[in-house]
Design a protein around this motif. Structure first.
Motif, short mmCIF file in Angstrom:
data_model
loop_
_atom_site.label_atom_id
_atom_site.label_comp_id
_atom_site.label_asym_id
_atom_site.label_seq_id
_atom_site.Cartn_x
_atom_site.Cartn_y
_atom_site.Cartn_z
N UNK A 90 0.83 -1.20 0.00
CA UNK A 90 0.00 0.00 0.00
C UNK A 90 0.87 1.26 0.00
N UNK A 91 1.96 1.23 0.73
CA UNK A 91 2.88 2.39 0.74
C UNK A 91 3.50 2.58 -0.64
N UNK A 92 3.94 1.47 -1.26
CA UNK A 92 4.56 1.58 -2.58
C UNK A 92 3.58 2.13 -3.61
N UNK A 93 2.33 1.68 -3.55
CA UNK A 93 1.33 2.18 -4.49
C UNK A 93 1.04 3.66 -4.26
N UNK A 115 -2.19 8.06 6.22
CA UNK A 115 -3.42 8.43 5.51
C UNK A 115 -3.57 7.69 4.19
N UNK A 116 -2.55 7.79 3.33
CA UNK A 116 -2.66 7.20 1.99
C UNK A 116 -2.73 5.68 2.04
N UNK A 117 -1.84 5.06 2.82
CA UNK A 117 -1.85 3.60 2.90
C UNK A 117 -3.13 3.10 3.55
N UNK A 118 -3.57 3.78 4.60
CA UNK A 118 -4.80 3.38 5.27
C UNK A 118 -6.01 3.45 4.35
N UNK A 119 -6.09 4.53 3.56
CA UNK A 119 -7.21 4.65 2.63
C UNK A 119 -7.24 3.51 1.62
N UNK A 120 -6.08 3.15 1.12
CA UNK A 120 -6.03 2.09 0.13
C UNK A 120 -6.45 0.74 0.72
N UNK A 121 -5.97 0.47 1.93
CA UNK A 121 -6.30 -0.82 2.55
C UNK A 121 -7.78 -0.91 2.90
N UNK A 122 -8.35 0.19 3.40
CA UNK A 122 -9.78 0.19 3.73
C UNK A 122 -10.62 0.11 2.47
N UNK A 123 -10.24 0.89 1.46
CA UNK A 123 -11.01 0.88 0.21
C UNK A 123 -10.94 -0.49 -0.47
N UNK A 124 -9.83 -1.20 -0.31
CA UNK A 124 -9.69 -2.52 -0.92
C UNK A 124 -10.30 -3.64 -0.10
N UNK A 125 -10.89 -3.32 1.04
CA UNK A 125 -11.51 -4.34 1.88
C UNK A 125 -10.53 -5.19 2.66
N UNK A 126 -9.26 -4.77 2.72
CA UNK A 126 -8.25 -5.53 3.44
C UNK A 126 -8.17 -5.15 4.92
N UNK A 127 -8.82 -4.05 5.27
CA UNK A 127 -8.74 -3.54 6.64
C UNK A 127 -10.03 -2.78 6.93
N UNK A 128 -10.57 -2.97 8.11
CA UNK A 128 -11.78 -2.24 8.48
C UNK A 128 -11.40 -0.85 8.99
N UNK A 129 -12.27 0.14 8.80
CA UNK A 129 -11.95 1.49 9.32
C UNK A 129 -11.72 1.51 10.82
N UNK A 130 -12.48 0.69 11.56
CA UNK A 130 -12.32 0.65 13.01
C UNK A 130 -10.96 0.14 13.44
N UNK A 131 -10.48 -0.93 12.79
CA UNK A 131 -9.16 -1.49 13.14
C UNK A 131 -8.06 -0.50 12.82
N UNK A 132 -8.19 0.18 11.68
CA UNK A 132 -7.18 1.17 11.31
C UNK A 132 -7.14 2.31 12.31
N UNK A 133 -8.31 2.84 12.67
CA UNK A 133 -8.36 3.98 13.57
C UNK A 133 -7.86 3.60 14.96
N UNK A 134 -8.21 2.41 15.44
CA UNK A 134 -7.75 1.99 16.76
C UNK A 134 -6.23 1.88 16.81
N UNK A 135 -5.64 1.25 15.79
CA UNK A 135 -4.19 1.09 15.77
C UNK A 135 -3.50 2.43 15.56
N UNK A 136 -4.09 3.29 14.72
CA UNK A 136 -3.48 4.59 14.47
C UNK A 136 -3.46 5.44 15.74
N UNK A 137 -4.58 5.49 16.46
CA UNK A 137 -4.62 6.29 17.69
C UNK A 137 -3.74 5.68 18.77
N UNK A 138 -3.70 4.35 18.85
CA UNK A 138 -2.82 3.70 19.83
C UNK A 138 -1.37 4.06 19.56
#
Length: 309
Positions: A90-93, A115-138
């Protein structure tokens, strides 16, 4: 010196008193006056401190990183939430898309990477928004704790940043999956102070937070929960608390809590400094280190005496 003449009709002026309630509302307790000022200015840029950096947008913190704390990618990959290869892809893309957009290929760092990598993973269905936000804030609160630690060098702030926090036209930022949600400075400083107080109450000596750790072998070792057993198993005289946190895929602050509880239990100690001409390495079994703080040393001796009764 200026003197003030007073009479019974004109009493002396009252000395200024700090408004504690206002200080609580601001969230500042001596953590970083510069950060408080930048929040009041609604500044955008990067605050560089001795042990980490804070990325601000409109006076709020959107990202933090520190060499002492694992990033969001480590936390996401720790327990199978995300394959590390997917994050790297996702970072490379994201880098490639920036180059194709005509802005030139450049290093993707900081808040933009999340931001960019997270958007791609969520948009691709590889990561849920909740999991991303929890790990990002942690990861943000974890890195900010170290970035805001007392330092011997002044902080530097760069107004404006290469980290792109731009949003597409006509699209509400808060409605986009993977969009960074900023953290108010007051909330971050209050949490930092709470964490400092927690560590101090567990064990007031901060020496084991940064130095390699060694085990103290006791005749009657106390019972240790499984979570701290995993930390203790990686104490080898070489690893620091941050090293252990990365290996376990845990926040560094949470690992510090476990380390200080192990210190209080008497099964872990910081390694002694290497003698001149002696290479650093693991400390042998049975080695014990006395703290430089005489109060800590006294507490250890009292503990050993009580356990021997």
């Amino acid at each position: 010196m200026t003197t003030v003449k007073t009479t019974p009709a004109t009493p002396p002026p009252r000395l200024p008193v700090r408004d504690k309630a206002a200080a609580t509302d601001r969230g500042w307790g001596g953590v970083s006056p510069m950060l408080t000022r930048l929040a009041a200015e609604r500044a955008t840029g990067v605050l560089v401190r001795e042990r980490g950096t804070l990325h601000l947008a409109d006076g709020k913190v959107v990202h933090a990183d520190s060499p002492a704390a694992p990033g969001a990618d480590v936390l996401l990959a720790a327990h199978g939430t995300l394959d590390p290869a997917m994050w790297r892809e996702a970072l490379a893309e994201s880098v490639q898309s920036l180059g194709n957009a005509g802005t030139g290929t450049r290093r993707l760092t900081g808040a933009e990477a999340v931001q960019q990598a997270g958007r791609r993973l969520v948009a691709g269905g590889l990561l849920t928004p909740g999991a991303l936000e929890m790990c990002r804030l942690t990861a943000l609160y974890d890195a900010a704790y170290f970035a805001l630690s007392p330092s011997s060098a002044p902080g530097r702030f760069r107004y404006g940043t290469e980290d792109g926090l731009d949003d597409g036209p006509g699209e509400a930022p808060d409605d986009r999956p993977g969009t960074l949600r900023p953290v108010p400075v007051a909330d971050l400083e209050r949490e930092t102070l709470r964490r400092r107080d927690l560590l101090h109450r567990i064990w007031p000596d901060a020496l084991p937070d940064e130095t390699p750790l060694t085990r103290e072998y006791r005749p009657a070792a106390p019972s240790i929960p499984a979570r701290r057993q995993a930390v203790l198993a990686r104490v080898d005289g070489v690893r620091t608390a941050s090293d252990i946190a990365r290996e376990l895929g845990r926040p560094a602050f949470h690992t510090l809590v476990d380390v200080r509880r192990l210190m209080a239990a008497g099964v872990v100690a910081p390694c002694p400094p290497a003698l001149p001409g002696e290479p650093p390495g693991p400390v042998g079994a049975g080695t014990s280190v006395e703290s430089a703080d005489p109060h800590i040393t006294l507490l250890k001796r009292l503990r050993d005496a009580l356990e021997a009764l």
